[in-house]
Enzyme design. Structure first.
Site, PDB file in Angstrom:
ATOM      1  N   LYS A 279      85.443  47.304  38.498  1.00 56.46           N
ATOM      2  CA  LYS A 279      85.117  46.368  39.575  1.00 56.46           C
ATOM      3  C   LYS A 279      85.710  46.865  40.890  1.00 56.46           C
ATOM      4  O   LYS A 279      86.709  47.582  40.880  1.00 56.46           O
ATOM      5  CB  LYS A 279      85.744  45.000  39.270  1.00 56.46           C
ATOM      6  CG  LYS A 279      85.026  44.205  38.196  1.00 56.46           C
ATOM      7  CD  LYS A 279      85.673  42.837  38.034  1.00 56.46           C
ATOM      8  CE  LYS A 279      84.970  42.038  36.942  1.00 56.46           C
ATOM      9  NZ  LYS A 279      83.577  41.711  37.256  1.00 56.46           N
ATOM     10  N   ARG A 353      79.889  38.919  26.884  1.00 53.97           N
ATOM     11  CA  ARG A 353      78.886  38.744  25.829  1.00 53.97           C
ATOM     12  C   ARG A 353      79.208  39.597  24.602  1.00 53.97           C
ATOM     13  O   ARG A 353      78.855  39.250  23.494  1.00 53.97           O
ATOM     14  CB  ARG A 353      77.495  39.054  26.405  1.00 53.97           C
ATOM     15  CG  ARG A 353      77.337  40.440  26.915  1.00 53.97           C
ATOM     16  CD  ARG A 353      76.149  40.599  27.873  1.00 53.97           C
ATOM     17  NE  ARG A 353      76.467  40.170  29.241  1.00 53.97           N
ATOM     18  CZ  ARG A 353      75.600  40.191  30.247  1.00 53.97           C
ATOM     19  NH1 ARG A 353      74.352  40.585  30.048  1.00 53.97           N
ATOM     20  NH2 ARG A 353      75.955  39.793  31.457  1.00 53.97           N
TER      21      ARG A 353
HETATM   22  N1  BES Z   1      83.902  37.975  34.326  1.00 56.71           N
HETATM   23  C1  BES Z   1      82.745  38.504  34.950  1.00 56.71           C
HETATM   24  C2  BES Z   1      81.885  37.425  35.599  1.00 56.71           C
HETATM   25  C3  BES Z   1      82.408  36.839  36.876  1.00 56.71           C
HETATM   26  C4  BES Z   1      82.387  37.549  38.046  1.00 56.71           C
HETATM   27  C5  BES Z   1      82.837  35.529  36.882  1.00 56.71           C
HETATM   28  C6  BES Z   1      82.833  36.968  39.212  1.00 56.71           C
HETATM   29  C7  BES Z   1      83.269  34.945  38.047  1.00 56.71           C
HETATM   30  C8  BES Z   1      83.269  35.666  39.214  1.00 56.71           C
HETATM   31  C9  BES Z   1      81.882  39.221  33.918  1.00 56.71           C
HETATM   32  O1  BES Z   1      82.561  39.836  32.895  1.00 56.71           O
HETATM   33  C10 BES Z   1      81.131  40.258  34.662  1.00 56.71           C
HETATM   34  O2  BES Z   1      81.757  41.152  35.174  1.00 56.71           O
HETATM   35  N2  BES Z   1      79.819  40.135  34.713  1.00 56.71           N
HETATM   36  C11 BES Z   1      79.008  41.055  35.413  1.00 56.71           C
HETATM   37  C12 BES Z   1      77.773  41.283  34.600  1.00 56.71           C
HETATM   38  C13 BES Z   1      76.906  42.407  35.113  1.00 56.71           C
HETATM   39  C14 BES Z   1      77.610  43.739  34.937  1.00 56.71           C
HETATM   40  C15 BES Z   1      75.606  42.393  34.359  1.00 56.71           C
HETATM   41  C16 BES Z   1      78.670  40.443  36.756  1.00 56.71           C
HETATM   42  O3  BES Z   1      78.440  39.241  36.842  1.00 56.71           O
HETATM   43  O4  BES Z   1      78.642  41.178  37.743  1.00 56.71           O
HETATM   44 MN    MN Z   2      83.177  41.790  33.422  1.00 55.26          MN
END
Ligand code: BES
Ligand code: MN
Ligand code: ZN
Length: 498
Positions: A279, A353
């Site tokens: 990230k 997931r």
């Molecule tokens: N934990 C995150 C989702 C999230 C992001 C929750 C920001 C709250 C605020 C999750 O694990 C994630 O990183 N999801 C990705 C999925 C994508 C790679 C398909 C996302 O939402 O960017």
């Molecule tokens: Mn994530």
């Protein structure tokens, strides 16, 4: 906290503090009218002078009002008469609580329960009172050094009623509010704790501790070797790069003999760096909140055990850290889930997931009456619904309706979202049974569809709480949501709502 109900007039009860309300346009609420009459027009004088406006959020504290037995009177604004709803009611109680938080008041009497509040009966007003006070007095200062500000000495909440016959349901509302409030506080604490304290092992210890000394609740912790034996290759692929060991936390509460349980599954990523699909750095600290699904289901377990609900509930929490490392999972790696299905991990940041699918497969052994997973699953959900409502997905329309209704009556609201083959098709992989991401469109929906592939034969719902689990900015902190929604769902299933 202790509770009492009373049919005495606001001016007649000797408590440390009484809460009454004033609408705008100089209309007095029931309690305020009584105080005004007993004190020779004290409240009307304050309205005339402009010190009391009736605007929502305003709270004025008066000490030793002549003719009034209570030591303090808090006058809160209720807004436009006829428009008071449960949200405004909770805000008014919160404003009163803030105003007296620095006093030494031990008992308060809330007379706002005498006001007409749309779509809320006395049971819910009692519950909202207790929950709102708990929410307002919540503090997270355990990580600060030095002397802590002493907590407000409040230990008794009184609720005004019109007739004795209402006492039982108001008391029940207060008790339920107390249980929910305890669950919300626990969920907030777990969320707010930093990831160097709140590790998977820490969550496991908290779950163990909840069960100790409770004959109806048991907790079992599975370690990585046990998960490997079960074939949880998908879950384990997320923890591959982490030093902290992953845990599968399994809690069982037996409040109703051999009934089929409701199973609550909570995403417990105690820190989500994204893994090799790292990230960006800005705001990454907030990924300590990526275990708020876990916190909410453990908090709900705390709530229902406190309320001693006659229902069977299991909690399953896959708890991991998502880290990049030499031995971390790479984009493109293919892993085998406990169900036997293979998954191409196209993005290691779509890890929620990957742990939930194995937790869902594991949960099949409980033959759930219903299974609800709760997860801070996608940023896309925050884009879709903002920070106000969680997303509700289900393979069963009745269950989706039931959860939506639970959100409405608990003021912890969600919104029904669609699924279906067209969305699920976005998860096609050239190399495995499915990919773990579904492209840029409908990211929250395709995440739900991914989970849906592991729930055949179960009555399943999924709550994406990414937007509601915590607040950012100067108010940064966990909200404890959706503990109220889940508790309401279980109260309703247990048949103990009035
Ligand atoms: N934990 C995150 C989702 C999230 C992001 C929750 C920001 C709250 C605020 C999750 O694990 C994630 O990183 N999801 C990705 C999925 C994508 C790679 C398909 C996302 O939402 O960017
Ligand atoms: Mn994530
Ligand atoms: Zn995550």
């Amino acid at each position: 906290m202790k509770y009492f109900t009373t049919t005495s007039k606001a001016s007649r009860r000797a408590v440390d503090c009484v809460i009454v309300g004033v609408y705008n346009r100089s209309k007095l609420g029931v309690g305020a009218a009584d105080i005004d009459a007993a004190s020779n027009g004290r409240i009307r004088d304050l309205i005339k002078s402009g010190d009391v406006s009736g605007e929502p959020g305003q709270a004025v504290v008066l000490n030793s009002v002549p003719g009034v037995k209570a030591a303090r009177v808090v006058i809160v604004g209720l807004g436009k008469s006829g428009e008071l709803d449960a949200i405004a009611f909770r805000k008014a109680v919160a404003a009163a609580t803030k105003a007296i938080a620095n006093t030494k008041a031990k008992q308060i009497l809330n007379c706002l329960t005498l006001e007409p509040v749309s779509n809320s009966d006395l049971y819910y007003l009692a519950r909202h009172t207790v929950e709102s006070i708990g929410d307002t007095l919540y503090r997270f200062d355990q990580m600060k050094s030095g002397r802590k500000k002493p907590a407000m000495p409040l230990n008794t909440i009184g609720l005004a009623i019109v007739k004795r016959g209402d006492a039982a349901k108001v008391t029940r509302g207060a008790e339920h509010g107390d249980g929910i409030s305890a669950g919300v506080s626990l969920a907030k604490d777990l969320g707010n704790l930093p990831a160097n304290v709140c590790t998977p092992s820490y969550l496991a210890r908290v779950a163990k501790k909840l069960a100790s000394g409770n004959g109806k609740l048991s907790t079992r912790i599975l370690n990585e070797a046990e998960m490997k034996k079960l074939g949880m290759g998908s879950l384990l692929s997320v923890t591959a790069g982490a030093v902290e060991p992953a845990k599968l936390i399994v809690m069982q509460y037996k409040g109703a003999g051999n009934d089929k349980p409701v199973v609550l599954v909570g995403k417990g990523v105690t820190f989500d760096t994204g893994g090799i699909s790292l990230k960006p750095g800005a705001g990454m600290d907030e990924m300590k909140y990526d275990m708020c699904g876990a916190a909410s289901v453990i908090g709900t377990m705390a709530a229902i055990t406190k309320m001693k609900l006659p229902i069977n509930v299991n909690v399953v929490v896959p708890a991991v850290v998502n880290m990049p490392a030499g031995n971390a999972t790479n984009p493109g790696d293919i892993v085998k889930s406990m169900s036997g299905k293979t998954i191409e991990v196209l993005n290691t940041d779509a890890e929620g997931r990957l742990i939930l699918c194995d937790a869902l497969t594991y949960s099949k052994r409980f033959k759930p009456a219903a299974i609800i997973d709760v997860a801070t699953l996608t940023g896309a959900c925050v884009i879709a619904l903002g920070n106000h409502r969680c997303a509700i997905y289900s393979n069963n329309d009745d269950l989706q309706d039931e959860i939506f209704a639970s959100g409405k009556s608990s003021e912890d609201i969600g919104w029904p979202m669609p699924m279906g083959d067209q969305y699920a098709a976005q998860l096609k992989s050239n190399f495995a049974d499915m990919a773990n991401i579904g492209g840029p469109g409908g990211g929250s929906v395709t995440a739900a569809c991914f989970l849906g592939k592991f729930t055949n034969g179960m009555n399943w719902a999924h709550l994406d709480i990414a937007g509601v689990a915590w607040k950012s900015g100067h108010q940064k902190g966990a909200t404890g949501r959706p503990v109220p929604l889940l508790s309401e769902f279980l109260l309703s299933r247990a048949g103990v709502l009035p």
